[in-house]
Design an enzyme around this catalytic site. Sequence first.
Site, mmCIF file in Angstrom:
data_model
loop_
_atom_site.group_PDB
_atom_site.id
_atom_site.type_symbol
_atom_site.label_atom_id
_atom_site.label_comp_id
_atom_site.label_asym_id
_atom_site.label_seq_id
_atom_site.Cartn_x
_atom_site.Cartn_y
_atom_site.Cartn_z
ATOM 1 N N TYR A 29 19.591 21.981 75.027
ATOM 2 C CA TYR A 29 18.808 23.186 74.771
ATOM 3 C C TYR A 29 17.779 23.402 75.873
ATOM 4 C CZ TYR A 29 15.344 26.194 72.434
ATOM 5 O OH TYR A 29 14.442 27.195 72.131
ATOM 6 N N GLU A 51 11.807 30.737 64.924
ATOM 7 C CA GLU A 51 10.436 30.253 65.096
ATOM 8 C C GLU A 51 9.680 30.348 63.771
ATOM 9 O OE1 GLU A 51 9.208 28.648 67.493
ATOM 10 O OE2 GLU A 51 10.468 29.111 69.232
ATOM 11 N N TRP A 59 11.293 21.360 65.918
ATOM 12 C CA TRP A 59 12.306 22.257 66.461
ATOM 13 C C TRP A 59 13.692 21.619 66.404
ATOM 14 C CZ3 TRP A 59 13.117 27.072 66.852
ATOM 15 C CH2 TRP A 59 14.174 27.557 67.646
#
Length: 201
Positions: A29, A51, A59
């Site tokens: 990522y 988010e 995350w």
Amino acid sequence: MNSPTGVIIGEDGLARPPWAAQDPLMRQYYDTEWGMPVRDEHGLFERLSLECFQSGLSWATILRKREAFRAAFRQFDPDAVSTFSEKDVERLMADSGIVRNRAKILATINNAAATIALRADGGLVDFIWSFQPAETPSPRTLAEIPTVSEASTALSKALRKRGFAFVGPTTMHALMEATGMIDTHLVDSHRRGSSGVWQTR
């Protein structure tokens, strides 16, 4: 190998921050997506939604559930999500593949409708990118990376006025980092300046 500047040198010889140096998914990522410009409504709505769900969580948790989120939220098509009913909310609350938080689910449905409403004034992309600051941070250590800014605070307030929810200043700062509006890659990271938006080191 740890570096005094805060980056970790991987076995491939590339320098990354600690959060992107170990987990293969997070590394992929970081190396290919994080910090790259997102300038389409669909992509930005997905990032905004993820988010929102990430708030209070790691995350890595969201990234591992990303495909399940996409399936559950019709690939984050605002037009589709905005029509979700209470039946859809219950479906989502029963979906173990995503984060089952009713407030965040309702916020995402609400934000889809708010995204559609913004089209009359230029759209979500132009609206969010209009808050891009004139300068970007140049952190050399993790401690120098800000978690909020004047720009993210202003964006948060503006989105709330437009009917968006779960768009606090810290969450919006994370969105700005993830979508290339600012470059908070550590100066010694191999990804510093990769977005093409910011050329400074």
